[in-house]
Design an enzyme around this catalytic site. Structure first.
Site, PDB file in Angstrom:
ATOM      1  N   CYS A 257     -18.395  43.014   1.241  1.00  0.00           N
ATOM      2  CA  CYS A 257     -18.038  43.731   2.467  1.00  0.00           C
ATOM      3  C   CYS A 257     -19.244  44.476   2.998  1.00  0.00           C
ATOM      4  CB  CYS A 257     -16.951  44.760   2.159  1.00  0.00           C
ATOM      5  SG  CYS A 257     -15.345  44.017   1.974  1.00  0.00           S
TER       6      CYS A 257
ATOM      7  N   GLN B 289     -13.661  34.482   2.523  1.00  0.00           N
ATOM      8  CA  GLN B 289     -12.660  35.041   1.612  1.00  0.00           C
ATOM      9  C   GLN B 289     -11.626  35.787   2.453  1.00  0.00           C
ATOM     10  OE1 GLN B 289     -13.548  38.625  -0.688  1.00  0.00           O
ATOM     11  NE2 GLN B 289     -12.973  37.528  -2.552  1.00  0.00           N
TER      12      GLN B 289
ATOM     13  N   TYR C 152      -5.964  44.438  -4.390  1.00  0.00           N
ATOM     14  CA  TYR C 152      -5.536  44.338  -2.993  1.00  0.00           C
ATOM     15  C   TYR C 152      -4.113  43.740  -2.934  1.00  0.00           C
ATOM     16  CZ  TYR C 152     -10.369  45.568  -2.062  1.00  0.00           C
ATOM     17  OH  TYR C 152     -11.560  46.235  -2.031  1.00  0.00           O
TER      18      TYR C 152
HETATM   19  C1  LIG Z   1     -21.502  45.946  -1.413  1.00  0.00           C
HETATM   20  C2  LIG Z   1     -20.478  45.142  -2.130  1.00  0.00           C
HETATM   21  C3  LIG Z   1     -19.377  44.659  -1.451  1.00  0.00           C
HETATM   22  C4  LIG Z   1     -18.430  43.862  -2.099  1.00  0.00           C
HETATM   23  N1  LIG Z   1     -17.412  43.306  -1.400  1.00  0.00           N
HETATM   24  C5  LIG Z   1     -16.589  42.402  -1.979  1.00  0.00           C
HETATM   25  C6  LIG Z   1     -15.676  41.634  -1.223  1.00  0.00           C
HETATM   26  O1  LIG Z   1     -15.648  41.698  -0.009  1.00  0.00           O
HETATM   27  N2  LIG Z   1     -14.848  40.792  -1.881  1.00  0.00           N
HETATM   28  C7  LIG Z   1     -14.904  40.648  -3.253  1.00  0.00           C
HETATM   29  O2  LIG Z   1     -14.128  39.887  -3.813  1.00  0.00           O
HETATM   30  N3  LIG Z   1     -15.814  41.316  -3.968  1.00  0.00           N
HETATM   31  C8  LIG Z   1     -16.659  42.162  -3.363  1.00  0.00           C
HETATM   32  N4  LIG Z   1     -17.637  42.781  -4.114  1.00  0.00           N
HETATM   33  C9  LIG Z   1     -17.777  42.423  -5.512  1.00  0.00           C
HETATM   34  C10 LIG Z   1     -18.830  41.322  -5.681  1.00  0.00           C
HETATM   35  O3  LIG Z   1     -18.459  40.136  -5.007  1.00  0.00           O
HETATM   36  C11 LIG Z   1     -19.082  41.004  -7.155  1.00  0.00           C
HETATM   37  O4  LIG Z   1     -17.891  40.501  -7.706  1.00  0.00           O
HETATM   38  C12 LIG Z   1     -19.526  42.224  -7.936  1.00  0.00           C
HETATM   39  O5  LIG Z   1     -20.496  42.972  -7.228  1.00  0.00           O
HETATM   40  C13 LIG Z   1     -20.132  41.823  -9.282  1.00  0.00           C
HETATM   41  O6  LIG Z   1     -21.227  40.958  -9.107  1.00  0.00           O
HETATM   42  P1  LIG Z   1     -22.766  41.446  -9.314  1.00  0.00           P
HETATM   43  O7  LIG Z   1     -22.858  42.010 -10.686  1.00  0.00           O
HETATM   44  O8  LIG Z   1     -23.572  40.184  -9.127  1.00  0.00           O
HETATM   45  O9  LIG Z   1     -23.051  42.477  -8.248  1.00  0.00           O
HETATM   46  C14 LIG Z   1     -18.571  43.597  -3.469  1.00  0.00           C
HETATM   47  C15 LIG Z   1     -19.668  44.107  -4.150  1.00  0.00           C
HETATM   48  C16 LIG Z   1     -20.628  44.838  -3.508  1.00  0.00           C
HETATM   49  C17 LIG Z   1     -21.821  45.323  -4.276  1.00  0.00           C
END
Ligand SMILES: Cc1cc2nc3c(=O)[nH]c(=O)nc-3n(C[C@H](O)[C@H](O)[C@H](O)COP(=O)(O)O)c2cc1C
Ligand SMILES: Cc1cc2nc3c(=O)[nH]c(=O)nc-3n(C[C@H](O)[C@H](O)[C@H](O)COP(=O)(O)OP(=O)(O)OC[C@H]3O[C@@H](n4cnc5c(N)ncnc54)[C@H](O)[C@@H]3O)c2cc1C
Length: 779
Positions: free
Chosen positions: A437, A512, A594
């Site tokens: 997001c 998504q 959610y």
């Molecule tokens: C800024 C930000 C926004 C995120 N928005 C979403 C989202 O819109 N939908 C979702 O399923 N996960 C969202 N996440 C979770 C990420 O998709 C991911 O699952 C999580 O950050 C773990 O991965 P990483 O360790 O590579 O950051 C968001 C994470 C971050 C950091």
């Protein structure tokens, strides 16, 4: 100074020796309940790295010990009638009996007061000592006597194992996987002196019971295992030595030092035998404790306490010991905990080995070697380049078969650069930008920020780019800045992003779709996670009327059937819009607490109607949404679902539940599960770490038989290659790593000598040699 060591295993003996070497005037008494030559067990294994540390700490003991080493570089895995040998692993083994004998002789020579058949039952006996070291093993009496203060925790693992020996010489560290009518048996075996090998047999509790070994005597165990492993033993007998079936306890203590009493070795912590590290950990503890005592001046050097304590008052003496024990724990704990994490991953692999029995032998060996996360695809390139080439070729062949597009073989690409097909969609490589997001859409309309944000990551080489959670209605938004797909103008805005990506890069675009449910009407992430809006909020709906933060979130309304009909229609409209915008893949967000997730988790669903209760009921509405979207989404385009595999909270989703959810989704035509975790309740207790959610993706992939995506602290290309080659997931999703480096995939490609073609506008880079100045750390 007077030191009492309780326990004459490798940890206690080695510590006693080290202290005598620091200062022969230190009085060291070692109390061992058994006789000097009463040793149980067979051989111990050391890695090259441990041996080097022991050499650095004490060259004399090193010389005395290594004289007895049997060294080997190979690991042989026998599976499905085939043997695969890999090399370059660097181990040494010796008999536990010989090790203890060498250490006892060295300790005696240095003047350690060795007292055998001396069992410590009460610490009052040792009150005259400045330091008491509990080196008394897994069932430590010292730890038990002070358990209120050491606060040990025991995690008894479900598998059963027995430690046997054999006269069969073995040329390598040897694993056997053999099935009979009772189940699957794993053998961990290695030679520790000429004509003597350790032979550990391990199985699940069910297999052990099915084989009728619950009350087996040593003779019965030997007879059963000799029959089972007749081929493997090649006419050699098995030998027992207190060979009872056990289960393994992982022991962790809240603290290792209490007053002047300290724990080392198995008394303080255990690490599963499948990473062969108990003796090693104990000896390294001994070195760390010695170093801490010397460094704070509790022993050795100028101003240190002499044997009679004359250089300092009693209080100073005690304070120095306390300080040394704190230093020891502070310095040693991170390394031990890291090893315990590796041991945990390893023991879980052996607890779930049944899951991998359908794998091709090459992939099985690769998963086995990389199970603890300590060895990656890249480490194996250094250890055994021929085996790695075989793995990469095998991955390339499978990818060509699966994706139905040509994949080079000479040389094959790194596993992360093989294609992957979902329905008619061929994703050019296995790296995806995870949905994130951005909280900067205007009334749901995405803008320039999104074109550059998603566009630059597509230019950066990811094979699949997920747009952020995009809401199906204005009330379904998390915040005022959330992206939407509920009005025709949203389609045009998204089409601009998708067209940019398709027009300028080979990346595919996914969206998504979600509805925030009870986590709606909140402020953007940078103003606090899920913090409710102070004004301009809207009514919330959820499976049950439970507010997210009990003290400050608004309570949602429990959804009625009419609310469900509206939500289904919203999802369907958004699905048609997503197709019109040109997206290649549609994901339904059923994770992170959610709306749809609120039905799935028992923590947020307290309904007593057809949508609450058993998992089939809790999945009823999410599946209804999925089916409706699937019907509206073109047949040739794939759909994924993001789930929270666990809630990290008591009473919440477990990995078993996640497998059940994935099976239901697969049966409804879902093509892939995007495996996340948590964010269901605010008081969750996640266990973070490198690749912390990947085991759930692995389990779902193998047990539900559906493609998975791993996400969560995947940040190195070594890990991405390992995940893909091991078959733990089919795609790797990176979120924050992609925020840090939009060109993550390109950089990974360059570092592996597999550069991706640049867009024409950037072709000059082909004549540029990058010199990165930052350094990537981490475990
Ligand atoms: C800024 C930000 C926004 C995120 N928005 C979403 C989202 O819109 N939908 C979702 O399923 N996960 C969202 N996440 C979770 C990420 O998709 C991911 O699952 C999580 O950050 C773990 O991965 P990483 O360790 O590579 O950051 C968001 C994470 C971050 C950091
Ligand atoms: C099946 C199996 C395979 C293993 N394989 C390996 C391997 O390959 N490599 C490896 O490094 N490790 C291996 N280990 C682990 C290894 O055996 C231990 O981790 C290691 O011995 C720990 O050393 P320690 O000195 O801390 O404890 P221990 O070796 O258990 O020594 C503790 C000593 O304290 C004595 N004691 C206990 N209570 C008292 C008391 N109240 N008073 C006086 N004395 C007492 C005991 O008699 C014992 O001699 C394996 C373990 C198992 C079970």
């Amino acid at each position: 100074m007077r030191i009492a060591v309780v326990g004459g295993g490798p940890s206690g003996l080695y510590f006693a020796i080290l202290m005598k070497r620091v200062d022969p005037s230190i009085e060291v008494v070692l109390l061992e309940r058994n006789r000097a030559d009463d040793t149980f067990g067979f051989g111990v294994v050391f890695s090259d790295a441990t041996i080097a540390e022991v050499e650095g700490a004490d060259a004399e003991t090193y010389a005395a010990v290594t004289e007895h080493f049997v060294r080997w570089d190979d690991i042989d895995v026998h599976f499905a009638g085939e043997m695969i040998r890999t090399t370059g692993h660097g181990f040494a083994g010796m008999s536990r009996h010989t090790l203890l004998d060498v250490l006892q002789r060295e300790a005696a020579r240095l003047g350690v007061d060795l007292r055998f058949e001396a069992e410590v039952r009460d610490l009052a006996e040792l009150r005259d000592h400045d330091l008491v070291v509990g080196a008394d093993g897994v069932n430590s009496a010292v730890r038990t006597l002070l358990q209120d203060r050491f606060e040990p925790r025991f995690d008894w693992r479900p598998n059963r194992f027995v430690w046997l020996g054999t006269t069969r010489p073995l040329p390598a560290f040897t694993f056997h996987f053999r099935e009979n009518e009772h189940g699957l048996w794993r053998v961990h075996a290695y030679q520790y002196e000429p004509g003597r090998s350790t032979f550990i047999v391990e199985c699940t509790e069910d297999t052990w019971r099915a084989a009728g070994l619950e009350n087996a005597t040593e003779e019965q165990t030997v007879a059963y295992c000799e029959g089972l492993f007749a081929n493997e033993l090649d006419g050699h007998p098995l030998v027992a030595n207190k060979s009872v079936w056990r289960s393994f306890p992982t022991i962790r203590c809240a603290r290792w030092a209490v007053d002047n009493v300290v724990l080392i070795g198995d008394a303080a912590h255990t690490a599963h035998f499948s990473i062969g590290s108990g003796t090693r950990l104990g000896m390294l503890d001994a070195i760390a404790l010695r170093d801490a005592l010397v460094r704070v001046g509790a022993v050795g050097g100028d101003g240190a306490l002499a044997a009679d304590g004359t250089t300092g008052a009693e209080a100073v003496k005690a304070e120095r010991v306390h300080c040394a024990l704190r230093t020891y724990e502070q310095e040693r704990r991170p390394a031990v905990e890291s090893l315990q994490r590796a041991a945990q991953a390893s023991l879980e692999w052996f607890e779930a080995t049944e899951r991998y029995m359908d794998l091709d032998p090459v992939q099985l060996v690769f998963t086995l070697l990389t199970r603890s996360l300590r060895i990656t695809h890249e480490d194996l390139r250094v250890r055994d380049p021929d085996f790695l080439a075989r793995v990469d070729r095998w991955v390339a062949e499978r990818a060509e078969e699966q994706a139905r597009v040509p994949v080079p073989r000479d040389p094959p690409p790194p596993p992360m650069f093989t294609p992957f097909r979902l329905r008619d969609l061929v994703i050019p490589n296995r790296i995806a930008v995870s949905p994130m997001c951005q909280y900067c859409a205007e009334d749901g309309t995405v803008g320039d920020w999104h074109v550059q944000h998603l566009g630059s990551r597509a230019v950066g080489g990811a094979g699949l780019v997920y747009a952020e959670m995009t809401d199906v209605s204005p009330e379904g938004r998390i915040s005022h800045g959330c992206a939407g797909l509920y009005e025709p103008r949203h389609v045009d805005a998204w089409k601009r992003v998708v067209d940019f990506v398709h027009g300028h890069t080979p990346a595919k675009m996914a969206i998504q779709l979600g509805h925030a449910g009870r986590k709606g009407a909140t402020r953007p992430l940078w103003e606090g996670d899920s913090e409710p809006l102070e004004e301009g909020e809207w009514p919330l709906i959820s499976a049950s009327p439970i507010p997210y933060f009990p003290d400050r979130s608004r309570a949602p309304r429990e959804m009625t059937r009419e609310d469900m009909d509206v939500a289904v229609a919203d999802f369907v409209r958004a699905t048609s819009y997503a197709d019109a915008a040109g997206f290649d893949l549609l994901e339904i967000h059923m994770a992170h607490g959610y709306l749809l997730a609120s039905f799935i988790s028992p923590l947020t669903n307290e309904r007593t109607d057809a949508y609450g209760g058993a998992i089939e009921n809790r999945m009823r509405f999410p599946l209804e949404v999925f089916d409706a979207c699937r019907a509206a989404w073109p047949e040739h385009k794939p759909m994924s679902v993001r789930v929270s595999a666990v809630d990290w909270a008591p009473g919440g989703m477990t990995p078993d539940d996640a497998v059940a959810v994935a099976r239901l989704l697969a049966a409804h035509g879902c093509d892939a599960i995007d495996v996340s975790a948590g964010q269901t309740v605010p008081d969750q207790r996640p266990i973070y770490g490198r690749l912390f959610q990947t085991p759930f993706a692995d389990r779902i992939r193998h047990e539900a038989g559906i493609a998975t995506m791993a996400v969560g602290n995947v940040s190195s290309w070594m890990d991405a290659n390992t995940i893909i080659a091991a078959g733990r997931a089919d795609l790797c999703l990176l979120a924050r790593a992609h925020l840090f480096d939009p060109y993550w995939t390109r950089h990974a490609a360059a570092m592996q000598g597999y550069p991706l073609p640049w867009p024409l506008q950037y072709r000059s880079v082909e004549r540029y040699t990058p010199r990165f100045e930052f350094h990537f750390g981490g475990e």
